[in-house]
Design a protein around this motif. Sequence first.
Motif, PDB file in Angstrom:
ATOM      1  N   HIS A 463       0.846  -1.176   0.097  1.00  0.00           N
ATOM      2  CA  HIS A 463       0.126  -0.261   0.088  1.00  0.00           C
ATOM      3  C   HIS A 463       0.745   1.055   0.212  1.00  0.00           C
ATOM      4  CE1 HIS A 463       0.746  -0.157   4.434  1.00  0.00           C
ATOM      5  NE2 HIS A 463       0.417   1.223   4.210  1.00  0.00           N
ATOM      6  N   VAL A 464       2.032   1.203   0.500  1.00  0.00           N
ATOM      7  CA  VAL A 464       2.934   2.477   0.629  1.00  0.00           C
ATOM      8  C   VAL A 464       3.446   2.560  -0.527  1.00  0.00           C
ATOM      9  CG1 VAL A 464       5.149   3.172   1.486  1.00  0.00           C
ATOM     10  CG2 VAL A 464       3.567   2.000   3.024  1.00  0.00           C
ATOM     11  N   GLN A 467       1.007   4.113  -3.188  1.00  0.00           N
ATOM     12  CA  GLN A 467       0.954   5.456  -2.845  1.00  0.00           C
ATOM     13  C   GLN A 467       2.094   6.396  -3.377  1.00  0.00           C
ATOM     14  OE1 GLN A 467       0.490   5.510   1.499  1.00  0.00           O
ATOM     15  NE2 GLN A 467      -1.834   6.068   1.320  1.00  0.00           N
ATOM     16  N   LEU A 468       3.187   5.893  -3.331  1.00  0.00           N
ATOM     17  CA  LEU A 468       4.364   6.491  -3.975  1.00  0.00           C
ATOM     18  C   LEU A 468       4.475   6.486  -5.581  1.00  0.00           C
ATOM     19  CD1 LEU A 468       7.115   4.998  -1.804  1.00  0.00           C
ATOM     20  CD2 LEU A 468       6.344   7.497  -1.892  1.00  0.00           C
ATOM     21  N   LYS A 472       1.850  10.327  -4.363  1.00  0.00           N
ATOM     22  CA  LYS A 472       1.008  10.863  -2.930  1.00  0.00           C
ATOM     23  C   LYS A 472       2.126  10.978  -1.923  1.00  0.00           C
ATOM     24  CE  LYS A 472      -3.485   9.168  -4.206  1.00  0.00           C
ATOM     25  NZ  LYS A 472      -4.474   8.162  -3.565  1.00  0.00           N
ATOM     26  N   GLN A 473       1.935  11.673  -0.953  1.00  0.00           N
ATOM     27  CA  GLN A 473       2.504  11.825   0.261  1.00  0.00           C
ATOM     28  C   GLN A 473       2.264  10.616   1.014  1.00  0.00           C
ATOM     29  OE1 GLN A 473       5.099  14.148   0.452  1.00  0.00           O
ATOM     30  NE2 GLN A 473       5.902  13.274   2.572  1.00  0.00           N
ATOM     31  N   VAL A 474       3.364   9.818   1.742  1.00  0.00           N
ATOM     32  CA  VAL A 474       3.058   8.625   2.322  1.00  0.00           C
ATOM     33  C   VAL A 474       3.172   9.261   4.061  1.00  0.00           C
ATOM     34  CG1 VAL A 474       3.596   6.463   3.401  1.00  0.00           C
ATOM     35  CG2 VAL A 474       3.826   7.117   0.778  1.00  0.00           C
ATOM     36  N   TYR A 597      10.969   1.894   4.275  1.00  0.00           N
ATOM     37  CA  TYR A 597      10.081   1.931   5.316  1.00  0.00           C
ATOM     38  C   TYR A 597      10.693   1.437   6.539  1.00  0.00           C
ATOM     39  CZ  TYR A 597       5.367   1.063   7.305  1.00  0.00           C
ATOM     40  OH  TYR A 597       4.292   1.138   8.097  1.00  0.00           O
TER      41      TYR A 597
END
Length: 670
Positions: A463-464, A467-468, A472-474, A597
């Motif tokens: 999911h991270v 988003q990247l 998008k900003q995580v 992460y």
Amino acid sequence: YGFINTCLKSLVVEKYGEETWENLRLQAGVQDSFLTFEVYKDEITMQLIDKACKILGVPADMVLRKFGEYFFEFCKRSGYDHMLRTLGGNLYEFIENLDALHSYLSLSYQAILVCFVFPQEMNAPSFRVEKNEDGSMHLHYYSDRRGLCHIVPGIIGAAALDFFNIEISMEIVNQTEEEERTGKKEHIVFLVTQNPVFSYKERSKFSSLPQHIADSEKQIDSQLKKQELEKAKNAIRDRGSTVCPVRKSHWKAIRGIITLGKGKLLRGFDPVYPKSLWIDTKTFCNGLPFHMVFDKELKVKQAGVSIQKIVPGLQTMDICLDQYFSIIHPEVPFTISSIQKFINSQFVFQTRREMMPESWKQRPMLELRGQMIWMESLQCMLYLCSPLLRTLHELEERQMHIADIAPHDVTRDLILLNQQRLAEMELSNQLERKKEELRILSKHLEEEKKKTEALLYAMLPQHVANQLKEGKQVEAGEFKECTILFSDVVTFTNICAQCEPIQIVLMLNSMYLRFDRLTTVHDVYKVETIGDAYMVVGGVPVPVPTHAERVANFALGMIIAAKGVQNPVSGNPIQIRVGIHTGPVLAGVVGEKMPRYCLFGDTVNIASRMESHGVPSKIHLSSSAYQCLKYKNFEMTDRGEIEVKGKGKMHTYFLIRNKTATENEIMGRP
């Protein structure tokens, strides 16, 4: 042609789904798509049918019949609907003109494309139909391919129902092999019986009546129809002599026809013939430059001027026709009886090279196509034909000109029209090839995309990573409870000092591959590796209530897996220390160049301390980790209080085993 295999693919996908087709084509060992005008080997189609029977568990005759029914609909959807509908006004005429349709399509495909059975270049099947007195028909089917005859009932049945609103049954009454010039040809004879299809109202009426009343009404209706038909025939017969009398003027004849038909021209009529033929021999031979008349012994009695020019031997009357020509289609012996048997078919003759003039020896042989007409009074056969030429290039190859063909002969227009059509088909074929290339490139691109995503997901949570990718900003996330594990190799510094670098790399790679597999087995997240240190977490990035059990089982698996990794110095299995702690953390992505992460918080530090203060080949637990596992079927022992750097005294424990799971379950073995 690829058209056939594309149809078969469409049938399987539409009826049974994409997965069934993929399984079928893999077992048959064929490609996923086929170009419409590309010629493919018959073995491909036969393999597909054979595997379809096995996968679907259906007999071959049923598969072929179903394919025949679907192929008819596929042809209609592919633009052949109007062409098929105009073949005949009834089923008999429709079947009778199938060979003519094949001949027409050969102009565009440059080889015979058989619309109703599988194609083979320049070797198409043939159909011959006979009417019986009881209204049934005998359909003769000739083909070089054995075992495909069951396609015919499927296609003919679908055409009869769609075009003529009749249901038919087709039964094989005879099956033989005939010796032809090209070898054995399968000859199947079908008995075709027709049953009218009642409308919904008619069906409801009959179904609602008692059986004996319905039967009696059917008989009465049948008798009334027969009586009405006889009356109509008698009326036409009685008036026939007065409708078109020879001595009346043509205006009276026309008035008679319109009056009798009540304003509509009748289908049947009695033709009027002159007492003598009003055309001289010279005009006939010039007006029909490509025609021949021959008797039962195949002796030529007459020939058109253009065919005489090309084959000078025909100027000698009574020469045998088979000395100068061979029959290409239908594939029958060159005898008058064989020709009479297939008299409704189009005949293709080809000149014999050895009998042609020297100027023709280096050119392609001329082919003629036309119909046979038996003249009973003269006991001779008339062959009305035209040159079989598809393109201007073929015309030039034979050093012929448009002027050699009679002005009334549509062959002139067909050559010019087909030249344009072939150019359009070539363009269509190129577009189809480009489309196929793009499809393959797209497929490869999708495969590479999956590889890239798999690599990305190995570095970051899915999911991270998504988003990247979307730019998008995580945002960093707080997890109130998770379980963190650290491990390292005992005496790793000493091992590095005594070994070559490649040996260290091989040892760590062997160990990490085993650990990585276990992360999948127990569904924990691998955070990172630094040197010999290995870090995983349970409950992050997806919170789960069983995070402690998962990490504990993973740790037990690590101890077992490490025994399979050899110490390059001593040759013995390596030993590892494992430390586990449970608590809250903050997690987020740091960096842009190589984003990672990462986990932050005191929980990470304590877990690291559990590992560094651990014992070789033991799993060291903090008190919080112990509390999470206390009632979860794990065997643990009390280590007591120990001094922990930066934390002071801490009460810790050792994890021994899982009481309910076997070693194979821990290791994810079958």
